[in-house]
Design an enzyme around this catalytic site. Sequence first.
Site, PDB file in Angstrom:
ATOM      1  CG  PHE A   1      29.729  53.020  35.587  1.00 40.28           C
ATOM      2  CD1 PHE A   1      29.049  52.946  34.332  1.00 40.28           C
ATOM      3  CD2 PHE A   1      29.142  52.430  36.857  1.00 40.28           C
ATOM      4  CE1 PHE A   1      27.813  52.517  34.409  1.00 40.28           C
ATOM      5  CE2 PHE A   1      28.039  52.131  36.596  1.00 40.28           C
ATOM      6  CZ  PHE A   1      27.099  51.898  35.639  1.00 40.28           C
ATOM      7  CD  GLU A   2      35.121  54.591  29.414  1.00 42.71           C
ATOM      8  OE1 GLU A   2      34.745  53.764  28.826  1.00 42.71           O
ATOM      9  OE2 GLU A   2      36.052  55.224  29.292  1.00 42.71           O
TER      10      GLU A   2
END
Lengths: 326, 326, 256, 256
Positions: D50-51
């Site tokens: 996830f960023e």
Amino acid sequence: MKVYFEGEGELFTNPDPDIARKHFRKKNKTLVDKRMKIEDAIGKFVKDGEYIAIGGFGGVRVPTALMHEILRQGKKELGLSGHTATHDFQILAAGECFNRCDIAYIIGLEARGISSNARKYMESGKVKTTEWTNAGMAWRFKAAALGIPFLLGRQSLGSDGIKWSASKVIECPYTSKKYATFPALYPDVALIHVHEADKYGNATIRGVSIADHDLARAAKHVVISCERIVDTEEFRNDPHKVMIPYFCVDAVCEIPHGCYPGNMPFEYFSDEDHLKEWLTVERDPEKFKAFLDKNIFSCKNFNEYLEKNGGLDKMQELRKKEFLEE
Amino acid sequence: MKVYFEGEGELFTNPDPDIARKHFRKKNKTLVDKRMKIEDAIGKFVKDGEYIAIGGFGGVRVPTALMHEILRQGKKELGLSGHTATHDFQILAAGECFNRCDIAYIIGLEARGISSNARKYMESGKVKTTEWTNAGMAWRFKAAALGIPFLLGRQSLGSDGIKWSASKVIECPYTSKKYATFPALYPDVALIHVHEADKYGNATIRGVSIADHDLARAAKHVVISCERIVDTEEFRNDPHKVMIPYFCVDAVCEIPHGCYPGNMPFEYFSDEDHLKEWLTVERDPEKFKAFLDKNIFSCKNFNEYLEKNGGLDKMQELRKKEFLEE
Amino acid sequence: MSEYNSMEMMICVAARFMEDGCSAVVGTGAPCAAGMLAQKTTSPNMLILFEAGGVAPLLPTMPVSVGDSRTTWKALMASSMTETMSLTARGMVDYAFLGGAQIDKYGNLNSTMIGNDYRHPKVRLPGSGGANDLASNCWRVMVITPHEKRRFVEKVDFITSPGYLEGRSSRDDSGLPADTGTYKIVTNLAVMGFDNPERQMEIETLSPGVTVEEVQENTGFELLIKSDVHETEPPSKETLRILREEVDPHKYIIGR
Amino acid sequence: MSEYNSMEMMICVAARFMEDGCSAVVGTGAPCAAGMLAQKTTSPNMLILFEAGGVAPLLPTMPVSVGDSRTTWKALMASSMTETMSLTARGMVDYAFLGGAQIDKYGNLNSTMIGNDYRHPKVRLPGSGGANDLASNCWRVMVITPHEKRRFVEKVDFITSPGYLEGRSSRDDSGLPADTGTYKIVTNLAVMGFDNPERQMEIETLSPGVTVEEVQENTGFELLIKSDVHETEPPSKETLRILREEVDPHKYIIGR
């Protein structure tokens, strides 16, 4: 070494590390008690016209209490780092506190939808904007933290965003390839909510740190709100815990649940109902004004806001939700 | 955007992130068991002629066991990152394993003195050198870890070192000031000793990490030796522990005391007597040859080396010394 | 001079320059002793850093390496070299303590090689380590060194760590951060500074009983002499007591 | 079509493209569901990122934010945005899942504004967030989106996230890393790719019962049509069962 392109966007802050160096030289490196009331912290360190940056990730580990206080004190004409800004942006837009913004992500609350009031504010012409990306902004904080004027990256190349950024496209003198430059961003103030801090400002973060490691080092002043004040011994006994060292920090405010209605990892989950209420009530300006009066302007402190939205029962419910015990 | 100056030093590795990207794309992102014997790890991942980098800080958290194995396997013509290299440099110089070196700090063992054999090797003309600094090398690993071809800094400006480096001095397009550039360093292999790792290569470090966070990300292959293999659950239960994620790592060797005679923070202190013995015996080439035969070449494994230098009693003594219980 | 040896003198004098609340990156040996002594005397709030990543330890004994576990004993952070070095780049660090095989009249330091050909050194030395980095980015460089003619040379064979380069504005012109540079040289004979337009080494105070001539005889270039040159204040008994009993009880440094 | 809705179809089809052992940065919603489904079907060894910094979590439920605590539940690292973004820059990430208000024939995405004057947008949208970064540096971009004419436009009003820019070599010419770009567009009507010299959107497979004409009618530009265009394989019962029972039991995504 060619400069192929220069974005038209305005730089709201000066990327020269020498200006920052003069400031950082004067920063107090002494272990002094920096605990203060939230009113004093915001009053002293957030000044009209200055450039602020918010830690966390929009609805995650955001310093809600500090932002409410900014609205209550009627701060105006701030510059704002719109880096993964969601509920934080929504709050500051509600107060019309800023008039210029570096944009990576604004007005939306991710999957929850768009803040109609924040959108209206951004479409009003009242806010000057410069366009960036999440990594671009993270790179800008990293450059500042490293004490250098810019960092390279390939994000933004070829996009329309770079035209409205203050990036330049240069030829790398080693590879002869094109790279974008991301100028250092030294905010005047960073507001960061953390799990634990000692009275000197040493602070620890659990869950993702997003860009806060670098933000705390880039900002000229740092105001920390924390779930709990802990004794410095806890850090000295395990010197791997501190992510933000005391000498970066100017004020420490102990505010349990200080990120509500956001998600504080390992503490409490976000209050999705209340966030939905924000998004809904915003559509009716009258109702929204009353909502803000109730939830922010009329509250003497953050606990009053918490009480109005469920108090201890709600806090316990959100804690259970965080640990999947619902 | 001017280039004011270019150092004459040779670049021993290619700083182009696109070459690294092709390699990293193929890296295995699957959770597979990477435990192997030290002989196999060195045999498989350290190839004659390649460029290697050593984690830790010379006499602190160095992968001694891995380096002894490099000597036993007679690796030759390696490129070497001489970044805060002390006892590690001394060992590899003893084996004449490398023929080119990026220098930040070599041949010395800090306050303990100079390795006469390592100095002789460096004065022999057998080793090509390029000159850097500790921060310069750390910056080079950081650039590689960020996937960019260089990072700026002001270290080296004005010095003679920069003339023999591969840095360039450029004009910053934002501030018009001079900055040095530090080209990304992607080693073929990094050898890093850590406290704990799981079988997949997730690894945790206590004490200072020096540049190993970035080194592990910059290197095309990473060989980890660790004091202890732990279950992955330990990391999943506290996802703040892992400094080096498994997908950076190619081999995991469990070697308790694997940094001896170095200092493993929170485990055991350095064996200053044995390090002194190294420095002393080096002055007599005959004695030094016998010393190396005894301590490295004739040892079937690292435990034999430990046994020859005090075994369990010594290990316990050094543990007490670490915790100031001597 | 019988009440203290020259190492004790140098450590006590260097410590005195640390104003309260300053920050410093220290190395092993005399610099670390000076830092510890300053913390116990003139600068109780001093922030001590080590280049490998130790931040604000409660040093229990002298480290043998600037990265060893003593440097993070009860520390506030066990960070990284990148952290410490970026602190210096951001202007957060007031002092660095450095040494070298040679120092010249502009305060440039050499720890890389002796000789006049980099490719064929007469003597290879360790190199910069973090010295160049600290000399480049910290505000002030302190040097503690024995005063010997072969060490104090007209021009160093190799500028590892920049002082004022060729004097005057040449340091600034090179691109190094403004207002930085070599601050004080503390030797057994004198304390010297660079507080003049030429940025040349200048005698400021003389160790008790030492003359200007004696200093000049032990120096390979002509020293400037400050108009108000006077005697270096000797260490007080209390300072010496703290140094001997609390800072270096095993005499690792002061016994040299 | 009664056995599954179009969201279920799109998630199942997108998941199928994830080869085993690949790595992907996923967002909230359909991308996350596709990632989770892939892990339980075609790609058990998939690395999900996830960023905001979550690395390899054992996702217990759907996250509401790409930075929320679900993204680090039993994760291997709770790292930072800098960590994830630098992973993409180093070429460690195979797939990114992105969306947008508009997509054009070169696979460029717009999530910044509607209108033709940046300074005076008709409608302001959130902006890039991490989308541009992922589209720039991940090897392949996947898009899951409803197929609507107002969304599939000849030219996006604003290139937030680069596809093939103006086609042919223009993406490479811009300096973006080689061999990257928009990979597949998965809609309720079709799967489209860009595997042609023009780098234009091309119909590869059609959802069951859908014709080329129907896709073209819902698209604001002329689509290329692959010579071997055929029907998209519908999701298997087992895949649907896993999606409904294990991936999204509360129907947060598939109930839309």
